[in-house]
Design an enzyme around this catalytic site. Structure first.
Site, PDB file in Angstrom:
ATOM      1  N   GLU A 204       0.806  -1.235   0.000  1.00  0.00           N
ATOM      2  CA  GLU A 204       0.000   0.000   0.000  1.00  0.00           C
ATOM      3  C   GLU A 204       0.838   1.284   0.000  1.00  0.00           C
ATOM      4  OE1 GLU A 204      -2.943  -0.327   3.120  1.00  0.00           O
ATOM      5  OE2 GLU A 204      -4.112  -1.732   1.929  1.00  0.00           O
TER       6      GLU A 204
ATOM      7  N   GLU B  49      -6.497  -7.875  -1.253  1.00  0.00           N
ATOM      8  CA  GLU B  49      -6.976  -7.885   0.134  1.00  0.00           C
ATOM      9  C   GLU B  49      -8.446  -7.539   0.142  1.00  0.00           C
ATOM     10  OE1 GLU B  49      -5.126  -5.374   3.081  1.00  0.00           O
ATOM     11  OE2 GLU B  49      -3.106  -5.886   2.430  1.00  0.00           O
TER      12      GLU B  49
END
Ligand SMILES: [Zn+2]
Length: 664
Positions: free
Chosen positions: A153, A305
């Site tokens: 991320e 995710e």
């Protein structure tokens, strides 16, 4: 030049983030049993383990990772092997404080959080490259290795002296001379002329001159994206020296901060983290998947995710309702994902995310609702995997989506502070979703010649080449649908000319003024006997060759054109001079004659993926009531072992997947 490699996964990957460094051997052995029971075939690790793997500079300890890799291989479970470079060890921040990023207020961060590094720091890049190389050398031939996952991320914005120096270099490279920089930054405005490269600072909160110049802002956003992509590439190149497996990073949800077309062009496969808010419309979630599919021209992507149950970081962490995770997972796959990966496999005992949902909860049981739902989904994915992986979506319509346009539009001071790029794009997307028409998202650079319809919702900034491409697309028989505030500025955020700038000719109109509406004030558009609400901005349109299809219903411009169409060459160009309700867009799309995937009730989500030999049809009912879909002949439902055709009931909250051979 694209240096990435083509990817075809061997199955739908099912599993997610696993942190065995938090567990003893007995727990890990139990996890292997539970993973097999739930049909888990891939885990992502060791995302946050840099401190454990390199306890001192240049001293590596891979022993525990070797044994977990071996154990996973013995149990037939693959690994999405992460470089742990998102969270540097404490020794590094202490010994080399320049690896820590500086925030927009000019404060150097202290050690302790993840994603707290400067992506331009030579020391960070050196150590990240070193551990990525060590891992690639060690595990390139390991039987468990399926994919590489770099960091986690990305999305830091750093304002440190190193970044300032790099920004100046980036600008020198882009503009070549101070003269050109002054022209592009339009420094004549407010007398902000610069004489020397050393007078350039970062647009942080100590520097209002730069912080409020929209072109400087844009260049800084572009620079941060380029720097972050180079930071990713630093590890990509290190891994590629030793391994031929696909390399990606999981992009942080759906973020404005980084131009994800640029990020994706450096990855072998796109990966993204989907954490929808409980109140988000399903069409909005579907749109984000379609945008992710668009990043690499329609190639399958990874759902890297999602939560198998509630999150912990929202204000109210609502439980995922029974069947909800199944629907969200199939929705991702229906729009192009070839994986369903969770954060996380086993719930951490402590730390910031101890209440975050997990496949295996603190109870460790295999008879919880979440575990049983995971097991059920795992079995379905295993059965349908051969009918899904690598298949692509075919669309007749494309929506232009562009990070530069997003940044520039929302940075603009005026006309309306409530302009929200994603919300505006969704007003258009929802019309296609509701009509069960597949749509691709493309960047301004894409080849659009194969589409019947191209949509420009809020395409405020036109980068070089787009105007000419759209003109020729419409002249050659294509249909264009443009929304308000499109085509107004060039890549430097300079006004192109009389509004709508780059679109004046093709739309056959001019815009004299644009009114701004408060969020709670609507105007209306009267078109074809119906009235539709519209919001935020209303254009005062003076048609040239364009014909009026709909008119505003309020204010001093009531009765003036709000929706127009212009015949241009062999094609047509529609314009909507406001932010429309999706019902209005839907009625315009209805005139254009695009085919739906199948006929189905409102409330069903319908998509199709295909290759040269087979079509796979996904129907998802997100509602609490049974709905009907009209299935053409020849579809087989592998999960039910039956052939289905004609009017078919889709139960409330259900997902149905059908396949059909393509015959020549
Ligand atoms: Zn920095």
């Amino acid at each position: 030049m694209d240096k990435t490699i083509p990817v075809k996964l061997d199955r739908i990957y099912f599993g997610g983030d696993y942190n065995p460094d938090q567990w003893d051997e007995k727990t890990i052995n139990e996890d292997m049993r539970l993973f097999q029971k739930a049909h888990i075939n891939l885990v992502t690790l060791p995302v946050f383990s840099w401190a454990k793997l390199e306890p001192k500079e240049g001293v590596y300890d891979f022993g525990w990772l070797d044994s977990i890799m071996d154990k996973l291989a013995e149990n037939g479970i693959g690994v999405n092997l992460a470089t742990p470079t998102v969270a540097q060890p404490a020794w590094m921040s202490r010994k080399y404080p320049e690896v820590l990023d500086v925030d927009i207020q000019g404060r150097r961060r202290t050690h302790g959080m993840r994603v707290h590094f400067c992506y331009n720091s030579p020391k960070y890049l050196e150590r990240a490259r070193a551990i990525a190389s060590e891992m690639a050398k060690r595990y390139a031939k390991h039987p468990a290795l399926k994919l590489w996952h770099v960091a986690n991320e990305y999305g830091t914005y750093c304002y440190c002296p190193i970044c300032r120096g790099k920004f100046i270099l980036w600008l020198k490279n882009r503009y070549g001379s101070m003269e050109k920089l002054n022209e592009r930054w339009y420094t004549a405005f407010w007398g902000r002329t610069l004489y020397d490269w050393e007078e350039i600072n970062l647009p942080d909160e100590t520097n209002d001159d730069f912080r409020f110049n929209p072109t400087v802002q844009l260049d800084y956003l572009r620079f941060v994206t380029d720097s972050t992509a180079a930071c990713f590439r630093n590890e990509y190149d290190a891994i590629r020296q030793y391994s031929d497996k696909p390399i990606q990073t999981n992009m942080s949800g759906f973020i404005k901060k980084l131009d994800q077309f640029v990020m994706a062009s450096n990855m072998d496969i796109v990966g993204w983290d989907n954490y929808p808010w409980p109140t988000q419309e399903m069409s909005f979630v579907a749109m984000k998947h379609d945008i992710m599919r668009g990043l690499r021209g329609g190639q399958s992507f990874l759902l890297a995710e999602q939560s198998p149950n509630q999150q912990n970081w929202q204000p109210y962490n609502v439980l995922k309702r029974p069947g909800e995770v199944r629907r969200l997972s199939w929705q991702a796959i229906a729009h192009g994902a070839d994986s369903c990966l969770y954060f996380q496999m086993r719930q951490s005992r402590a730390g910031q995310e101890k209440f975050h949902g997990a496949v295996i909860s603190h109870s460790g049981r295999d008879d919880t609702r979440v575990f049983r739902e995971t097991e059920f989904l795992g079995k379905e994915l295993e059965t349908l995997s051969p009918h899904v992986v690598g298949k692509r979506t075919k669309a007749q319509a494309a929506i232009v989506f562009d990070w530069n346009a997003w940044w520039a539009l929302e940075n603009s001071s005026g006309p309306n502070r409530d302009i929200d790029y994603l919300d505006g794009v969704h007003s258009y997307y929802k019309a296609f979703y509701g009509r069960h028409i597949s749509v691709d998202f493309v960047s301004e650079d894409a080849d659009i010649s194969g589409y019947k319809l191209v949509v420009l919702p809020y395409t405020y900034m036109f980068r070089p080449g787009l105007k000419e491409k759209l003109d020729s697309f419409v002249r050659n028989g294509g249909t264009l649908l443009a929304g308000a505030l499109s085509g107004l500025v060039d890549e430097n955020d300079h006004v192109i000319g009389e509004f709508p700038g780059a679109l004046r000719d093709v739309l056959g109109l001019r815009i004299e003024e644009t009114d701004a509406l408060r969020k709670d004030c609507l105007n209306g558009i009267h078109m074809g006997g119906r009235e539709y609400p519209c919001r935020l901005v209303c254009d005062i349109v003076i048609p040239g060759s364009a014909k009026t299809l709909g008119c505003f219903t309020k204010e001093f411009y009531a009765g003036g054109p709000a929706v127009t169409v212009n015949e241009y060459g062999a094609g047509k160009a529609y314009y909507i001079g406001s932010v429309p309700d999706s019902a209005l867009v839907s009625d315009i799309v209805g005139k254009i004659g695009l085919s739906p995937v199948i006929r189905a009730d409102n409330g069903l989500e319908v998509t199709l993926r295909q290759d040269e030999s087979e079509q796979t049809l996904f129907i998802i009912n997100h509602t609490e009531a049974p709905l009907r879909a009209e299935l053409p002949e020849g579809f087989f439902e592998p999960l039910a072992g039956q052939t289905v055709s004609g009017s078919t009931q889709i139960a409330a909250n259900d997902v149905r997947v059908f396949v059909r051979r393509i015959t020549a």
